[in-house]
Design an enzyme around this catalytic site. Structure first.
Site, short mmCIF file in Angstrom:
data_model
loop_
_atom_site.label_atom_id
_atom_site.label_comp_id
_atom_site.label_asym_id
_atom_site.label_seq_id
_atom_site.Cartn_x
_atom_site.Cartn_y
_atom_site.Cartn_z
N GLY A 168 12.09 -16.23 85.50
CA GLY A 168 13.52 -16.61 84.89
C GLY A 168 14.01 -15.61 83.89
O GLY A 168 13.62 -14.19 83.78
N GLY A 169 14.87 -16.28 82.85
CA GLY A 169 15.24 -15.54 81.89
C GLY A 169 14.26 -14.59 80.89
O GLY A 169 14.56 -13.78 80.30
N GLY A 403 21.11 23.03 90.99
CA GLY A 403 21.50 22.05 90.19
C GLY A 403 20.15 21.37 89.29
O GLY A 403 20.23 21.11 88.01
N ALA A 404 19.08 21.31 90.07
CA ALA A 404 17.92 20.85 89.43
C ALA A 404 17.35 21.73 88.32
O ALA A 404 16.78 21.28 87.32
CB ALA A 404 16.80 20.43 90.49
#
Length: 524
Positions: A168-169, A403-404
């Site tokens: 949960g939280g 681009g790498a």
């Protein structure tokens, strides 16, 4: 009433937690108790407990008769490897380690103190979640903890160990911290448990499959380490802390090493295969260069096409980022970009120099990557490297394409020193693909229809091979980049250790700042 007798009795009750039977059940499950974990974490005799006698304030649902000193969490400070550290350990034997108003207040107190003192925070999580009997005040307690996690981020190191349930939280506090360690077979994390899934989505899944240690180490990347047991988990945390500073102002601790600065490993000269498509293990490169050949890997099981972790060079801790040609050819994909970016930003926040080993053919192609947001996620790694102001060094071992190349700590994004091995290929794309575009006419002309099939194929292959050689000589070798100043020096691989240590020493006084701003807007 004898105050001494009362004190001794209160301490006995606090140490017993939920009682002998529940302590026995904890050990029978293969888990240490909260106090045993604290004793193992801190240097012997240094732990000072805070709020030992705090109790809950709930008087409903029969809780008035269940008063246990400490209220399910052991908190305080001590020394780890001689350095001040704050910690809390949830006690599953007391109300399932559930978070109450006072329980949260104890955790918040040590977090606030850690911030004031500039010391790391370690959280040993073993809790069933919010204490239902207390309602909204227990939820408020979680929010108080989350706020401290956020404020402490980038100021002091935060480490979370998941040593039992975390649901949960409760999962969001570890998620904000810098590193998370899970224990195989006894720990799990999930927002929604298997029972709810079965009811709501009709999915059948076990706790281990949904949120076990290896699920979060291999698939989700939520956890950075997987330990076999509680003891290994605690020792791993102690080792991790040895690489990082106390806070964002201090330098990381140095150690003495007998490993010579000028040690040259001749195996590096022949480690990279002649064929650009043949893989090799980047672990071998890293281990041949760093002190004592020891690489403390982070996120070992997740996004294995990129390696991140800590090592030392000349006794000084460094963060290592490296493409891994042995997995997915070292391409960058969504998971690798996120993994690398998170690690780079941690190192930058805490003054740890970055050393990058580059062998990257590009970003992983495919619809799954495009639909999953490789553009946005790949930009995270670019942003992280560009934003970082710590000393940055890069070694290009082989491929640095497209681009790498730019993303992997290139000279263009403020990397201080860039080396390349003679085997480096720095280009827009690989030779094979580039030749198909640049020399299409020549290849078409070689396919003379007047020739027989075999002769035509042989002529095309010969033409292609010649053009590939020509392309590599003209465009793809490291000397072209060196002529432009994008590579500072082309070095023999065996020289790499000495070169990196010398450069780090020169960069020790580096001072670089980003433009004044509240914060950047990294493409989350």
């Amino acid at each position: 009433m004898d105050p001494k007798a009362t004190l001794a009795d209160m301490r006995r009750r606090a140490e017993l937690g939920g009682g002998e039977q529940r302590l026995r059940r904890q050990r029978d499950a293969g888990k240490l108790t909260a106090r045993e974990r604290i004793d193992l974490l801190f240097d012997a005799g240094t732990f000072e407990e805070l709020d030992e006698f705090v109790t809950h304030r709930c008087r409903d649902f029969g809780m008035a008769d269940q008063i246990i000193p400490g209220d399910g969490v052991v908190s305080g400070f001590g020394r780890i490897n001689g350095r001040l550290t704050f910690a809390f350990a949830q006690d599953f034997t007391v109300f399932g380690g559930s978070l109450s108003e006072t329980n949260a207040a104890k955790i918040v107190k040590v977090m606030d103190l850690a911030m004031k003192m500039g010391a790391p925070i370690v959280g040993l999580n073993d809790s069933g979640g919010a204490r239902i009997q207390e309602g909204v005040v227990s939820l408020g307690g979680y929010a108080d903890v989350f706020l401290r996690n956020t404020l402490a981020s980038g100021v002091v190191p935060q480490i979370s160990a998941i040593m039992g349930p975390c649901a949960g939280g409760a999962v969001y506090s570890p998620a904000i911290t810098d590193f998370t360690v899970m224990v195989r077979h006894t720990s799990y994390m999930f927002v929604t448990g298997p029972d709810v899934l079965r009811t709501v989505t009709h999915e059948e899944v076990t706790k281990e499959e949904l949120g076990g240690a290896m699920t979060h180490n291999e698939r989700s990347g939520v956890s950075h380490f997987a330990a076999d047991n509680d003891q290994e988990c605690i020792l791993l945390i102690r080792e991790l802390l040895s690489f990082v500073p106390n806070n964002n102002i201090d330098a990381a601790p140095r150690v003495e090493t007998a490993d010579p600065v000028d040690r040259a490993d001749d195996s590096l000269d022949t480690l990279v295969p002649e064929s650009p498509s043949q893989p090799y293990d980047m672990h071998e490169v890293i281990e041949a260069i760093v002190d004592d050949r020891y690489f403390f890997e982070v996120h070992e099981h997740f996004a294995r096409n990129i390696l991140v972790g800590f090592a030392r060079l000349g006794g000084r801790p460094v963060g290592v980022v490296a493409n891994q040609p042995a997995h997915l050819a070292g391409t960058l994909d969504i998971d690798a970009s996120i993994k690398g970016a998170r690690f780079v930003r941690f190192c930058d926040a805490f003054n740890i120099p970055l050393v990058t080993f580059e062998d990257v053919p590009g970003f992983l192609p495919g619809t799954a990557q495009e639909y999953g947001g490789i553009i946005r996620n790949g930009a995270k790694l670019l942003y992280a490297f560009a934003e970082a102001t710590v000393p940055k060094l890069t070694v290009i071992t082989r491929k640095a394409y497209g681009g790498a190349y730019c993303v992997m700590s290139s000279k263009h994004i403020r990397t201080d020193v860039n080396y390349a091995w003679p085997t480096a290929e720095i280009a827009v794309m690989g030779a094979e693909g580039a030749v198909n575009i640049l020399y299409k006419r020549e290849l078409d002309a070689a396919a003379d229809p007047a020739l027989g099939t075999e002769a035509r194929s042989a002529k095309v292959a010969a033409e292609r091979a010649a053009r590939i050689t020509e392309y590599r000589e003209k465009f793809a070798n490291p000397y072209i980049a060196a002529q432009h100043g994008f590579v500072d020096e082309v070095i023999q691989p065996r020289q790499t250790r000495a070169k990196l240590i010398t450069a780090l020493a020169a960069l020790e006084s580096k001072r670089e700042r980003n433009p004044p701003k509240k914060h950047g807007n990294i493409p989350l």
